[in-house]
Design a protein around this motif. Structure first.
Motif, PDB file in Angstrom:
ATOM      1  N   UNK A 232       0.809  -1.221   0.000  1.00 23.13           N
ATOM      2  CA  UNK A 232       0.000   0.000   0.000  1.00 23.13           C
ATOM      3  C   UNK A 232       0.841   1.270   0.000  1.00 23.13           C
ATOM      4  N   UNK A 233       1.944   1.288   0.748  1.00 17.56           N
ATOM      5  CA  UNK A 233       2.766   2.498   0.809  1.00 17.56           C
ATOM      6  C   UNK A 233       3.404   2.777  -0.547  1.00 17.56           C
ATOM      7  N   UNK A 234       3.935   1.732  -1.170  1.00 17.13           N
ATOM      8  CA  UNK A 234       4.562   1.889  -2.478  1.00 17.13           C
ATOM      9  C   UNK A 234       3.560   2.425  -3.501  1.00 17.13           C
ATOM     10  N   UNK A 235       2.340   1.903  -3.475  1.00 16.42           N
ATOM     11  CA  UNK A 235       1.325   2.338  -4.439  1.00 16.42           C
ATOM     12  C   UNK A 235       0.915   3.782  -4.201  1.00 16.42           C
ATOM     13  N   UNK A 236       0.771   4.176  -2.940  1.00 13.79           N
ATOM     14  CA  UNK A 236       0.392   5.559  -2.621  1.00 13.79           C
ATOM     15  C   UNK A 236       1.486   6.531  -3.047  1.00 13.79           C
ATOM     16  N   UNK A 237       2.728   6.183  -2.818  1.00 14.15           N
ATOM     17  CA  UNK A 237       3.835   7.050  -3.194  1.00 14.15           C
ATOM     18  C   UNK A 237       3.952   7.155  -4.718  1.00 14.15           C
TER      19      UNK A 237
ATOM     20  N   UNK B 190      -2.413   3.471   3.517  1.00 16.11           N
ATOM     21  CA  UNK B 190      -1.344   4.441   3.293  1.00 16.11           C
ATOM     22  C   UNK B 190      -1.945   5.660   2.621  1.00 16.11           C
ATOM     23  N   UNK B 191      -1.465   6.834   2.999  1.00 11.02           N
ATOM     24  CA  UNK B 191      -1.965   8.079   2.414  1.00 11.02           C
ATOM     25  C   UNK B 191      -0.796   9.002   2.133  1.00 11.02           C
ATOM     26  N   UNK B 192      -0.868   9.682   0.989  1.00 11.12           N
ATOM     27  CA  UNK B 192       0.172  10.634   0.605  1.00 11.12           C
ATOM     28  C   UNK B 192      -0.466  11.863  -0.008  1.00 11.12           C
ATOM     29  N   UNK B 193       0.205  13.001   0.113  1.00 10.57           N
ATOM     30  CA  UNK B 193      -0.244  14.193  -0.586  1.00 10.57           C
ATOM     31  C   UNK B 193      -1.100  15.098   0.257  1.00 10.57           C
ATOM     32  N   UNK B 194      -1.802  15.984  -0.446  1.00  7.36           N
ATOM     33  CA  UNK B 194      -2.628  17.005   0.186  1.00  7.36           C
ATOM     34  C   UNK B 194      -4.056  16.480   0.357  1.00  7.36           C
TER      35      UNK B 194
END
Length: 246
Positions: free
Chosen positions: A211-216, A236-240
């Motif tokens: 999940x982290x790899x996909x979110x990044x 996993x969450x990334x960004x604004x």
């Protein structure tokens, strides 16, 4: 997919907006506008727009079968309609076939047209959303059998709209995914791009360790502002973006 299968729409609808449906073959839109902006003429106008864009796209696909079937970006033939061009551009950024962006494209085209008539517009097309709002909105995240499903929501600020909020899943719904994510939610100013990237990121998830790899990966694509990836009990969450309890 029959409309009766889309029970999530009861939770999705906004109390301050008037919601109506426009269905043309596989295109099944739930549309919310300010109550004073709705009329039967508006519904007919939207249906005509959907029919026109579908006709343009279907006619092009008859001449370019690769556009329909390719799982990777492809070169368009001369004379392609703008909706096909936009889908192809988004798919090229995401690294997927152009049809990965078709639901987001119809949400974007109809939503942006309605935004010229209504200050608040939400167009939902199979989990892919175009939103323009003058007030804060909350959009819940459905993730199938994940224990996180219907537990979290995105808080959308008016200053961040217009916004595309698109979801892909390898465990829920009929859309093609090469992965096993319970939900991949992508935010971008373009719902066309958000749709394509949701598919691309979802393809990368086979287990919850991905999940982290996909979110990044998703957040690193130009134009994407946020990404949420859920598999089983992991997120996993990334960004604004802002996640709130639902």
């Amino acid at each position: 997919m029959d409309y009766t299968e889309r029970s999530y729409r009861e939770q999705f609808r906004q109390d301050d907006l008037f919601h109506f449906q426009v269905v043309v073959n596989q295109t099944d839109l739930d549309i919310g506008v300010r109550r004073e902006r709705f009329s039967p003429d508006v519904a007919r106008w939207v249906q005509e727009m959907v029919c026109k864009q579908r006709e343009l796209l279907e006619k092009y696909i008859e001449e370019d079968h690769a556009f329909l079937h390719s799982l990777v970006p492809c070169t368009l033939k001369p004379g392609a309609p703008q909706i096909a061009v936009d889908m192809a551009d988004a798919s090229r950024l995401a690294g997927v076939g152009p049809m990965a962006a078709v639901a987001g494209a119809f949400a974007q085209y109809i939503g942006s047209a309605l935004a010229r008539r209504s200050r608040d517009v939400i167009v939902e097309n199979g989990g892919d959303i175009y939103i323009r709002s003058a007030r804060q909105r909350t959009i819940g995240i459905f993730a199938g059998r994940s224990p996180l499903s219907n537990r979290l929501a995105l808080s959308i600020r008016p200053e961040d709209t217009p916004l595309g909020v698109c979801t892909s899943s390898g465990t829920v719904g009929p859309s093609l995914s090469l992965g096993r994510a319970d939900a991949v939610v992508i935010l971008a100013p373009s719902a066309i791009l958000a749709d394509a990237v949701a598919t691309a990121a979802g393809n990368q998830v086979q287990t919850k360790d991905d999940v982290q790899k996909a979110a990044e990966f998703a957040a690193g694509i130009e134009g994407v502002t946020g990404a949420v990836v859920i598999k089983d009990d992991r997120l996993a969450a990334c960004g604004k973006l802002k996640l709130v309890p639902l």
